[in-house]
Design a protein around this motif. Structure first.
Motif, mmCIF file in Angstrom:
data_model
loop_
_atom_site.group_PDB
_atom_site.id
_atom_site.type_symbol
_atom_site.label_atom_id
_atom_site.label_comp_id
_atom_site.label_asym_id
_atom_site.label_seq_id
_atom_site.Cartn_x
_atom_site.Cartn_y
_atom_site.Cartn_z
ATOM 1 N N GLY A 136 3.203 10.211 -5.992
ATOM 2 C CA GLY A 136 4.535 10.795 -5.842
ATOM 3 C C GLY A 136 5.654 9.786 -6.016
ATOM 4 O O GLY A 136 6.820 10.147 -6.023
ATOM 5 N N GLY A 137 5.313 8.497 -6.106
ATOM 6 C CA GLY A 137 6.321 7.491 -6.406
ATOM 7 C C GLY A 137 6.929 6.739 -5.241
ATOM 8 O O GLY A 137 7.798 5.891 -5.440
ATOM 9 N N VAL A 138 6.500 7.013 -4.002
ATOM 10 C CA VAL A 138 7.039 6.263 -2.864
ATOM 11 C C VAL A 138 6.527 4.828 -2.933
ATOM 12 O O VAL A 138 5.355 4.584 -3.225
ATOM 13 N N ARG A 139 7.437 3.884 -2.680
ATOM 14 C CA ARG A 139 7.103 2.454 -2.738
ATOM 15 C C ARG A 139 7.467 1.790 -1.408
ATOM 16 O O ARG A 139 8.461 2.146 -0.786
ATOM 17 N N PHE A 140 6.660 0.809 -1.042
ATOM 18 C CA PHE A 140 6.897 0.035 0.177
ATOM 19 C C PHE A 140 6.767 -1.449 -0.124
ATOM 20 O O PHE A 140 5.850 -1.855 -0.832
ATOM 21 N N GLN A 141 7.653 -2.245 0.457
ATOM 22 C CA GLN A 141 7.501 -3.699 0.548
ATOM 23 C C GLN A 141 7.272 -3.960 2.028
ATOM 24 O O GLN A 141 8.085 -3.546 2.862
ATOM 25 N N GLU A 142 6.171 -4.627 2.341
ATOM 26 C CA GLU A 142 5.748 -4.754 3.734
ATOM 27 C C GLU A 142 5.568 -6.214 4.143
ATOM 28 O O GLU A 142 5.322 -7.075 3.296
ATOM 29 N N ILE A 168 3.080 -1.689 -1.870
ATOM 30 C CA ILE A 168 2.269 -0.473 -1.880
ATOM 31 C C ILE A 168 3.023 0.604 -2.653
ATOM 32 O O ILE A 168 4.236 0.761 -2.478
ATOM 33 N N ARG A 169 2.299 1.341 -3.480
ATOM 34 C CA ARG A 169 2.856 2.517 -4.151
ATOM 35 C C ARG A 169 1.939 3.693 -3.853
ATOM 36 O O ARG A 169 0.712 3.559 -3.866
ATOM 37 N N GLY A 227 -6.919 7.703 -1.232
ATOM 38 C CA GLY A 227 -6.444 8.538 -2.327
ATOM 39 C C GLY A 227 -4.940 8.590 -2.496
ATOM 40 O O GLY A 227 -4.459 8.803 -3.606
ATOM 41 N N ALA A 228 -4.169 8.386 -1.431
ATOM 42 C CA ALA A 228 -2.705 8.438 -1.530
ATOM 43 C C ALA A 228 -2.121 7.163 -2.132
ATOM 44 O O ALA A 228 -0.976 7.148 -2.569
ATOM 45 N N VAL A 229 -2.904 6.093 -2.186
ATOM 46 C CA VAL A 229 -2.416 4.792 -2.651
ATOM 47 C C VAL A 229 -2.749 4.627 -4.136
ATOM 48 O O VAL A 229 -3.906 4.731 -4.534
ATOM 49 N N THR A 230 -1.714 4.356 -4.944
ATOM 50 C CA THR A 230 -1.932 4.133 -6.377
ATOM 51 C C THR A 230 -1.892 2.661 -6.750
ATOM 52 O O THR A 230 -2.433 2.267 -7.776
ATOM 53 N N LEU A 231 -1.253 1.834 -5.928
ATOM 54 C CA LEU A 231 -1.193 0.397 -6.172
ATOM 55 C C LEU A 231 -1.067 -0.307 -4.830
ATOM 56 O O LEU A 231 -0.312 0.136 -3.955
ATOM 57 N N ALA A 232 -1.811 -1.374 -4.678
ATOM 58 C CA ALA A 232 -1.711 -2.220 -3.484
ATOM 59 C C ALA A 232 -1.940 -3.648 -3.946
ATOM 60 O O ALA A 232 -2.909 -3.927 -4.651
ATOM 61 N N ARG A 243 4.615 -3.936 8.765
ATOM 62 C CA ARG A 243 5.919 -3.299 8.911
ATOM 63 C C ARG A 243 6.496 -3.075 7.516
ATOM 64 O O ARG A 243 6.418 -3.950 6.655
ATOM 65 N N VAL A 244 7.080 -1.910 7.297
ATOM 66 C CA VAL A 244 7.760 -1.652 6.027
ATOM 67 C C VAL A 244 9.163 -2.241 6.133
ATOM 68 O O VAL A 244 9.919 -1.924 7.049
#
Length: 162
Positions: free
Chosen positions: A69-75, A65-66, A49-54, A89-90
């Motif tokens: 709330g708008g937090v984004r990660f490149q992993e 990953i998004r 549920g916390a993930v809006t895009l993968a 790893r982020v």
């Protein structure tokens, strides 16, 4: 604004300043759980549920990953051991204050499914460490809810295949 994080290795799950470990059980076998984690990356928003895009990046060697709330990660994928472990790893994030972040999913077969252990390993200044410690209950709830939703999804899929 996105920032580069300190690169860390898999041993960071053992020696990170902040280590949050959560466990859950599924009725699904490790192969299905692993496939959903590592091979069906685009499916994460349907059960976490916390993930809006993968989405996979770099030919599957990374992920974008998004979160709500708008937090984004490149992993970068650090371990992809079928039916056993998936870790990433982020490398870059817009989350403030985080210096290093690695997550690991460990899968252990049980007689009736899979034991799932998620380790969230992070580093940051004292305020970030305190915030992560305070977020432990919410992260645990999010993880357990996600594993339950994933298990339902895999069980439904298994039933449709029979």
């Amino acid at each position: 604004m996105a920032r580069r994080l300190r690169p860390v290795g898999l041993d960071f799950t053992e020696d990170a300043p902040v280590r949050l470990v959560f466990t859950a059980r599924t009725a699904s076998a490790p192969d299905g759980v692993y496939r959903a984690l590592a091979e069906e990356v685009e499916g994460w928003p349907r059960w976490f549920g916390a993930v809006t895009l993968a989405r996979p990046t770099h030919g599957g060697a990374g992920r974008e990953i998004r979160l709500v709330g708008g937090v984004r990660f490149q992993e970068t994928i650090m371990a992809a051991d079928p039916e056993q472990r998936y870790a990433y790893r982020v490398d870059e994030t817009n989350a403030p204050g985080v210096r290093a972040l690695l997550e690991e999913w460990r899968l252990t077969p049980t007689g009736s499914g899979t034991h799932v252990r998620w380790t969230f390993a992070a580093d940051g200044p004292a305020p970030v460490r305190l915030a992560l410690a305070a977020a432990r209950p919410g992260l645990g709830h999010s993880f357990r809810s996600a594993v339950r939703a994933l298990d339902r999804r895999l069980t439904d899929r298994r039933g449709a295949d029979q």
